[in-house]
Scaffold this motif. Structure first.
Motif, PDB file in Angstrom:
ATOM      1  N   ALA A  36     -26.143  -0.837  -0.135  1.00 62.43           N
ATOM      2  CA  ALA A  36     -26.423  -1.964   0.268  1.00 62.43           C
ATOM      3  C   ALA A  36     -25.264  -2.981   0.044  1.00 62.43           C
ATOM      4  O   ALA A  36     -24.695  -3.773   1.000  1.00 62.43           O
ATOM      5  N   PHE A  37     -24.586  -2.868  -0.967  1.00 65.19           N
ATOM      6  CA  PHE A  37     -23.324  -3.802  -1.583  1.00 65.19           C
ATOM      7  C   PHE A  37     -22.171  -3.063  -0.351  1.00 65.19           C
ATOM      8  O   PHE A  37     -21.683  -4.168   0.328  1.00 65.19           O
ATOM      9  N   MET A  38     -22.167  -1.927   0.113  1.00 65.96           N
ATOM     10  CA  MET A  38     -21.063  -1.746   1.056  1.00 65.96           C
ATOM     11  C   MET A  38     -21.570  -2.486   2.461  1.00 65.96           C
ATOM     12  O   MET A  38     -20.461  -2.501   3.387  1.00 65.96           O
ATOM     13  N   SER A  39     -22.685  -2.410   2.801  1.00 67.15           N
ATOM     14  CA  SER A  39     -23.282  -2.884   4.282  1.00 67.15           C
ATOM     15  C   SER A  39     -22.616  -4.338   4.256  1.00 67.15           C
ATOM     16  O   SER A  39     -21.880  -4.572   5.403  1.00 67.15           O
ATOM     17  N   GLY A  88     -23.109   2.886   9.192  1.00 66.92           N
ATOM     18  CA  GLY A  88     -23.970   4.097   8.448  1.00 66.92           C
ATOM     19  C   GLY A  88     -24.281   3.584   7.028  1.00 66.92           C
ATOM     20  O   GLY A  88     -25.433   4.164   6.675  1.00 66.92           O
ATOM     21  N   PHE A  89     -23.563   2.689   6.294  1.00 63.15           N
ATOM     22  CA  PHE A  89     -23.890   2.499   5.060  1.00 63.15           C
ATOM     23  C   PHE A  89     -25.370   1.306   5.202  1.00 63.15           C
ATOM     24  O   PHE A  89     -26.066   1.560   4.289  1.00 63.15           O
ATOM     25  N   THR A  90     -25.257   0.602   6.292  1.00 63.99           N
ATOM     26  CA  THR A  90     -26.517  -0.271   6.304  1.00 63.99           C
ATOM     27  C   THR A  90     -27.738   0.838   6.608  1.00 63.99           C
ATOM     28  O   THR A  90     -28.863   0.345   6.104  1.00 63.99           O
ATOM     29  N   PHE A  98     -27.615  -4.611  10.456  1.00 64.53           N
ATOM     30  CA  PHE A  98     -27.518  -3.381  11.102  1.00 64.53           C
ATOM     31  C   PHE A  98     -27.633  -3.690  12.570  1.00 64.53           C
ATOM     32  O   PHE A  98     -26.750  -2.951  13.344  1.00 64.53           O
ATOM     33  N   LEU A  99     -28.351  -4.581  13.326  1.00 64.49           N
ATOM     34  CA  LEU A  99     -28.263  -4.747  14.562  1.00 64.49           C
ATOM     35  C   LEU A  99     -26.726  -5.355  15.482  1.00 64.49           C
ATOM     36  O   LEU A  99     -26.351  -5.152  16.349  1.00 64.49           O
ATOM     37  N   PHE A 100     -26.369  -6.303  14.091  1.00 60.72           N
ATOM     38  CA  PHE A 100     -25.045  -6.842  14.569  1.00 60.72           C
ATOM     39  C   PHE A 100     -24.011  -5.715  14.777  1.00 60.72           C
ATOM     40  O   PHE A 100     -22.940  -5.649  15.647  1.00 60.72           O
ATOM     41  N   TYR A 101     -24.118  -4.609  13.699  1.00 58.81           N
ATOM     42  CA  TYR A 101     -23.010  -3.575  13.729  1.00 58.81           C
ATOM     43  C   TYR A 101     -23.152  -2.652  15.273  1.00 58.81           C
ATOM     44  O   TYR A 101     -22.352  -2.336  15.810  1.00 58.81           O
TER      45      TYR A 101
END
Lengths: 56, 238
Positions: free
Chosen positions: B60-63, B98-100, B132-135
């Motif tokens: 979560a932090f990495m997302s 991936g992280f998200t 996630f959708l922005f990524y």
């Protein structure tokens, strides 16, 4: 020492670790394979370039 | 250091040794984190589900962290039109996605036993889904536009718009009533957990960060090679 017992929560804990391992493995493999593919493409393209041509 | 790294040749020389070094650091930190993880006792409230915290919180932090990197790289790409900044933004997006995805899945697996539900349209969960959708949107836009320069500009604008979502993700648990617990790591007054959980959690967070650093550098190297291959192929044809 190590305590791998997750009790009745094992069906949540171990899938979480499995998915994490899977996604991280996919990210690592995808990264390495892409980098290798483009490095080979760049090396192959180098053989095609005219003399003294050095792209940045 | 930044000035030196904007030169592609210097970046390639730096990343050649920095990427494997970061990879080794990530492996050592993750091994140490997992050893302490599986020596930690079950939490008095959450029981053995506390083990999920050591993989969910770093993801979560990495997302958020990776999106901040994507935003900075997109800004530099848009303003200075620097090829390496564009490559850095392109390289960060799949890793952040991936992280998200991991944060969403492990959060769901943690939520079921603790909240009694896999998913709820809670401010934190919803804003992370939007992240996630922005990524995904960034990657789709980059792939959809044929002209690479136009694609990079359009995707960079989308990435900058998405930065608005970062404080919403972070402060959603403060601004609104949320089922999700408040921040227990990055909070005023220091982390709110005993050392037996804090040590493995911090080790795992730093392992994820080092791992991201290694993968990011390798992906940027791949982007540089891809551009070089394209330029050389075009010159050979011309």
């Amino acid at each position: 020492m190590f305590d791998f017992d997750a009790g009745r929560y094992a069906i949540f804990v171990w899938p979480a670790y499995a998915v994490t391992g899977l996604v991280l493995a996919v990210l690592i493999l995808d990264t390495l394979l892409r980098a290798r593919r483009w490095r080979r493409a760049a090396e192959a393209a180098k053989t095609l370039r005219p003399e003294g041509d050095t792209p940045q | 250091m930044f000035q030196a790294l904007v030169n592609p040749d210097r970046f390639m020389a730096f990343s050649r040794w920095a990427a494997p070094l970061l990879g080794v650091i990530a492996l050592v930190l993750a091994a140490a984190g997992l050893v302490l993880d599986f020596q930690a006792p079950p939490d008095y409230q959450q029981g053995y589900t506390v083990h999920i915290m050591f993989i969910h919180v770093p993801a979560a932090f990495m997302s958020e962290f990776v999106y901040a990197c994507l935003g900075v790289a997109s800004f530099l790409s848009l303003v200075f039109r620097h090829a390496l900044a564009t490559a850095a933004a392109r390289a960060a997006a799949p890793l952040g996605a991936g992280f998200t995805l991991l944060a969403l899945i492990t959060g769901s697996l943690w939520g079921r036993p603790t909240w009694g539900t896999w998913w709820v349209w809670d401010p934190r969960l919803t804003s992370v889904l939007v992240l996630f959708l922005f990524y995904i949107g960034y990657m789709a836009l980059e792939a959809a536009v044929e002209d690479e320069a136009k694609a990079a500009r359009a995707a960079a604008i989308l990435a900058l718009v998405g930065l608005i979502n970062l404080p919403i993700v972070h402060y959603s648990v403060v601004w609104w009533n949320s089922l999700h617990q408040g921040s227990s790591l990055l909070r005023a007054g220091g982390p709110a957990m005993p050392a037996v959980y804090l040590a493995p959690l911090l080790l795992m967070v730093f392992a994820y960060m080092a791992g991201f650093g290694a993968l990011w550098l390798v992906r940027i190297r791949g982007e540089v090679w891809r551009r070089r291959a394209a330029v050389l192929a075009m010159r050979a044809v011309a």
